[in-house]
Design a protein around this motif. Structure first.
Motif, PDB file in Angstrom:
ATOM      1  N   ILE A 113       8.956  -8.427  12.240  1.00  0.00           N
ATOM      2  CA  ILE A 113       8.057  -8.664  13.368  1.00  0.00           C
ATOM      3  C   ILE A 113       8.398  -7.682  14.473  1.00  0.00           C
ATOM      4  CG2 ILE A 113       7.245 -10.335  15.067  1.00  0.00           C
ATOM      5  CD1 ILE A 113       8.217 -12.556  13.169  1.00  0.00           C
ATOM      6  N   LEU A 114       7.411  -6.922  14.926  1.00  0.00           N
ATOM      7  CA  LEU A 114       7.608  -5.929  15.982  1.00  0.00           C
ATOM      8  C   LEU A 114       6.766  -6.303  17.193  1.00  0.00           C
ATOM      9  CD1 LEU A 114       8.861  -3.196  16.808  1.00  0.00           C
ATOM     10  CD2 LEU A 114       6.875  -2.074  15.768  1.00  0.00           C
ATOM     11  N   THR A 115       7.396  -6.380  18.360  1.00  0.00           N
ATOM     12  CA  THR A 115       6.696  -6.802  19.567  1.00  0.00           C
ATOM     13  C   THR A 115       7.029  -5.900  20.749  1.00  0.00           C
ATOM     14  OG1 THR A 115       6.341  -8.651  21.104  1.00  0.00           O
ATOM     15  CG2 THR A 115       8.538  -8.437  20.155  1.00  0.00           C
ATOM     16  N   LYS A 116       6.091  -5.761  21.659  1.00  0.00           N
ATOM     17  CA  LYS A 116       6.371  -5.135  22.949  1.00  0.00           C
ATOM     18  C   LYS A 116       6.654  -6.208  24.012  1.00  0.00           C
ATOM     19  CE  LYS A 116       4.127  -0.587  22.805  1.00  0.00           C
ATOM     20  NZ  LYS A 116       3.778  -0.471  21.386  1.00  0.00           N
ATOM     21  N   ARG A 117       6.768  -7.439  23.572  1.00  0.00           N
ATOM     22  CA  ARG A 117       6.972  -8.565  24.474  1.00  0.00           C
ATOM     23  C   ARG A 117       8.207  -9.370  24.049  1.00  0.00           C
ATOM     24  NH1 ARG A 117       1.848  -7.016  23.588  1.00  0.00           N
ATOM     25  NH2 ARG A 117       0.360  -7.040  25.336  1.00  0.00           N
ATOM     26  N   PRO A 118       9.362  -8.718  24.006  1.00  0.00           N
ATOM     27  CA  PRO A 118      10.561  -9.423  23.521  1.00  0.00           C
ATOM     28  C   PRO A 118      11.009 -10.549  24.431  1.00  0.00           C
ATOM     29  CG  PRO A 118      11.170  -7.309  24.484  1.00  0.00           C
ATOM     30  CD  PRO A 118       9.660  -7.325  24.406  1.00  0.00           C
ATOM     31  N   GLU A 119      10.598 -10.529  25.690  1.00  0.00           N
ATOM     32  CA  GLU A 119      10.969 -11.611  26.594  1.00  0.00           C
ATOM     33  C   GLU A 119      10.382 -12.942  26.116  1.00  0.00           C
ATOM     34  OE1 GLU A 119      10.960  -7.717  28.679  1.00  0.00           O
ATOM     35  OE2 GLU A 119       9.442  -8.825  27.540  1.00  0.00           O
ATOM     36  N   ARG A 120       9.125 -12.912  25.674  1.00  0.00           N
ATOM     37  CA  ARG A 120       8.515 -14.155  25.172  1.00  0.00           C
ATOM     38  C   ARG A 120       9.160 -14.559  23.844  1.00  0.00           C
ATOM     39  NH1 ARG A 120       2.866 -16.124  22.720  1.00  0.00           N
ATOM     40  NH2 ARG A 120       2.916 -18.231  23.578  1.00  0.00           N
ATOM     41  N   GLY A 178      11.930  -7.164  16.084  1.00  0.00           N
ATOM     42  CA  GLY A 178      12.125  -5.862  16.704  1.00  0.00           C
ATOM     43  C   GLY A 178      11.255  -5.682  17.930  1.00  0.00           C
ATOM     44  N   THR A 179      11.595  -4.682  18.741  1.00  0.00           N
ATOM     45  CA  THR A 179      10.780  -4.337  19.899  1.00  0.00           C
ATOM     46  C   THR A 179      10.547  -2.838  19.938  1.00  0.00           C
ATOM     47  OG1 THR A 179      10.486  -4.714  22.271  1.00  0.00           O
ATOM     48  CG2 THR A 179      12.679  -4.019  21.566  1.00  0.00           C
ATOM     49  N   SER A 180       9.426  -2.444  20.540  1.00  0.00           N
ATOM     50  CA  SER A 180       9.080  -1.029  20.686  1.00  0.00           C
ATOM     51  C   SER A 180       9.637  -0.497  22.004  1.00  0.00           C
ATOM     52  CB  SER A 180       7.555  -0.845  20.670  1.00  0.00           C
ATOM     53  OG  SER A 180       7.006  -1.304  19.455  1.00  0.00           O
ATOM     54  N   ILE A 181      10.286   0.652  21.938  1.00  0.00           N
ATOM     55  CA  ILE A 181      10.805   1.314  23.137  1.00  0.00           C
ATOM     56  C   ILE A 181      10.440   2.790  23.023  1.00  0.00           C
ATOM     57  CG2 ILE A 181      12.865   1.935  24.453  1.00  0.00           C
ATOM     58  CD1 ILE A 181      14.159  -0.653  23.464  1.00  0.00           C
ATOM     59  N   ARG A 189      13.885  -3.434  27.283  1.00  0.00           N
ATOM     60  CA  ARG A 189      13.420  -4.360  26.243  1.00  0.00           C
ATOM     61  C   ARG A 189      14.536  -4.703  25.262  1.00  0.00           C
ATOM     62  NH1 ARG A 189       7.700  -1.232  25.044  1.00  0.00           N
ATOM     63  NH2 ARG A 189       6.510  -2.066  26.822  1.00  0.00           N
ATOM     64  N   ALA A 190      15.494  -3.805  25.098  1.00  0.00           N
ATOM     65  CA  ALA A 190      16.614  -4.082  24.198  1.00  0.00           C
ATOM     66  C   ALA A 190      17.449  -5.252  24.702  1.00  0.00           C
ATOM     67  CB  ALA A 190      17.481  -2.831  24.035  1.00  0.00           C
ATOM     68  N   ASP A 191      17.511  -5.427  26.014  1.00  0.00           N
ATOM     69  CA  ASP A 191      18.275  -6.548  26.573  1.00  0.00           C
ATOM     70  C   ASP A 191      17.658  -7.884  26.163  1.00  0.00           C
ATOM     71  OD1 ASP A 191      19.969  -4.744  27.871  1.00  0.00           O
ATOM     72  OD2 ASP A 191      18.696  -4.687  29.661  1.00  0.00           O
ATOM     73  N   ALA A 192      16.323  -7.969  26.247  1.00  0.00           N
ATOM     74  CA  ALA A 192      15.643  -9.201  25.812  1.00  0.00           C
ATOM     75  C   ALA A 192      15.788  -9.398  24.307  1.00  0.00           C
ATOM     76  CB  ALA A 192      14.162  -9.143  26.204  1.00  0.00           C
ATOM     77  N   LEU A 193      15.742  -8.300  23.554  1.00  0.00           N
ATOM     78  CA  LEU A 193      15.900  -8.417  22.109  1.00  0.00           C
ATOM     79  C   LEU A 193      17.265  -8.982  21.746  1.00  0.00           C
ATOM     80  CD1 LEU A 193      14.738  -7.852  19.277  1.00  0.00           C
ATOM     81  CD2 LEU A 193      15.712  -5.546  19.434  1.00  0.00           C
ATOM     82  N   LEU A 212      16.199   8.806  25.501  1.00  0.00           N
ATOM     83  CA  LEU A 212      16.548   7.411  25.799  1.00  0.00           C
ATOM     84  C   LEU A 212      18.011   7.310  26.222  1.00  0.00           C
ATOM     85  CD1 LEU A 212      14.810   5.720  22.706  1.00  0.00           C
ATOM     86  CD2 LEU A 212      13.909   5.878  25.041  1.00  0.00           C
ATOM     87  N   PRO A 213      18.393   7.954  27.332  1.00  0.00           N
ATOM     88  CA  PRO A 213      19.810   7.951  27.724  1.00  0.00           C
ATOM     89  C   PRO A 213      20.338   6.582  28.115  1.00  0.00           C
ATOM     90  CG  PRO A 213      18.451   8.889  29.470  1.00  0.00           C
ATOM     91  CD  PRO A 213      17.567   8.743  28.258  1.00  0.00           C
ATOM     92  N   SER A 214      19.458   5.666  28.537  1.00  0.00           N
ATOM     93  CA  SER A 214      19.912   4.341  28.974  1.00  0.00           C
ATOM     94  C   SER A 214      19.892   3.306  27.859  1.00  0.00           C
ATOM     95  CB  SER A 214      19.037   3.847  30.135  1.00  0.00           C
ATOM     96  OG  SER A 214      19.114   4.711  31.235  1.00  0.00           O
ATOM     97  N   LEU A 215      19.440   3.673  26.684  1.00  0.00           N
ATOM     98  CA  LEU A 215      19.299   2.698  25.613  1.00  0.00           C
ATOM     99  C   LEU A 215      20.657   2.255  25.092  1.00  0.00           C
ATOM    100  CD1 LEU A 215      17.471   1.078  23.739  1.00  0.00           C
ATOM    101  CD2 LEU A 215      17.483   3.022  22.157  1.00  0.00           C
TER     102      LEU A 215
END
Length: 299
Positions: A113-120, A178-181, A189-193, A212-215
């Motif tokens: 499952i891939l989402t751009k809404r990992p918070e939900r 998963g989440t899209s970044i 978004r990785a934090d919510a994931l 993506l230096p902050s990832l």
């Protein structure tokens, strides 16, 4: 079956979405939905907001396809919602429970499952108890899943067995989230994931629109990298992927380079217009690893 390099089958119990970040600008699913609406496809007759969505791309749920995986006997990797975002705010929680019930009932398959809404996703799948009874995380959603085997329940799915959901454990061992970044602006978004219960957590850095230096991929099992293809495709710099592979190596995540995008392909005379043939790439980018799902455990 699917032409997506990292999966084998697509399953779309919901369709439609809304653009929420630059990675959505050239959404292939939005364009495809408009075409399918024009062809009279029943699943694509709900229109979305013309600013963030479009013809045939409004959020719609499809109870009639929920039972499809029950008929797939051969184990396979299944991309859930190639034409939608399962955790979109307008996908009802009850319908999510039905989708998860089907996934629990078919442990032979691996669901991605891939989402751009990992918070939900984190909020619903953690589902911390608020009733005061001290239930463990996920217990309320699992109860809704259990009722999916009961014909008078609002979460009913024909053909499911009672009890399978509680026997399968939580998080479901066959479900990857998963989440899209696409750029550093969305590395958060990785934090919510990381807060999302999942057997495997993964990131899709596609289309990768910048470095993506902050990832932080601590606690992430798998990272997919890819350029953009199709009309209006934006360029990819190969060092963005090289840096990403190094980050994965340092954190123990598995990197998977899907493709280098159509801009790179046209500039370098690649045999595939999307830049998806590893034999055309620099040798250090020919990396297609999968997460160690069998030992990922329930986290």
């Amino acid at each position: 079956m699917s032409n997506i390099e990292w999966t084998e089958q697509t399953w779309n119990p919901t369709t439609g979405c809304d653009k929420i970040s630059p990675g959505c600008d050239n959404c292939y699913a939005l364009t495809m939905a408009k075409r399918l609406k024009g062809m009279g496809q029943a699943k694509y007759q709900t229109d979305g907001n013309p600013v963030t969505s479009g013809p045939g791309f409004g959020i719609a749920t499809h109870a009639d396809v929920l039972t499809e995986p029950l008929s797939w006997k051969k184990p396979r990797k299944v991309f859930v919602n190639s034409m939608s975002d399962l955790f979109h705010a307008r996908v009802p929680r009850e319908f999510l429970a039905r989708v998860f019930a089907v996934m629990a009932a078919t442990p032979q398959h691996t669901y991605q499952i891939l989402t751009k809404r990992p918070e939900r996703a984190a909020r619903i799948l953690t589902d911390l108890c608020t009733c005061g009874a001290g239930h463990p995380p996920g217990e309320h959603l699992r109860s809704q899943m259990e009722w999916a085997a009961t014909s008078h329940s609002p979460t009913y799915v024909p053909g499911l067995e009672h009890g399978i959901y509680h026997r399968s454990g939580w998080p479901l061992p066959n479900v990857w989230i998963g989440t899209s970044i696409e750029s550093n602006d969305y590395a958060r978004r990785a934090d919510a994931l990381r807060q999302t219960p999942a057997a495997v957590r993964f990131i899709s850095a596609e289309p990768l629109l910048g470095p993506l230096p902050s990832l932080d991929v601590t606690g992430i099992d798998w990272v997919i990298y890819g350029g953009e293809s199709g009309p209006g495709a934006r360029p990819l710099e190969l060092d963005w992927i090289r840096d990403g592979i190094a980050i994965c190596r340092a954190a123990g995540a598995a990197p998977f380079v899907k493709q280098l995008g159509s801009v790179w392909a046209s500039t370098n005379g690649a045999s595939d217009r999307k830049g998806g043939t590893p034999g055309d790439w620099p040798a250090d980018l020919r990396v297609r690893e999968y997460p160690a799902a069998a030992t990922a455990g329930q986290r």
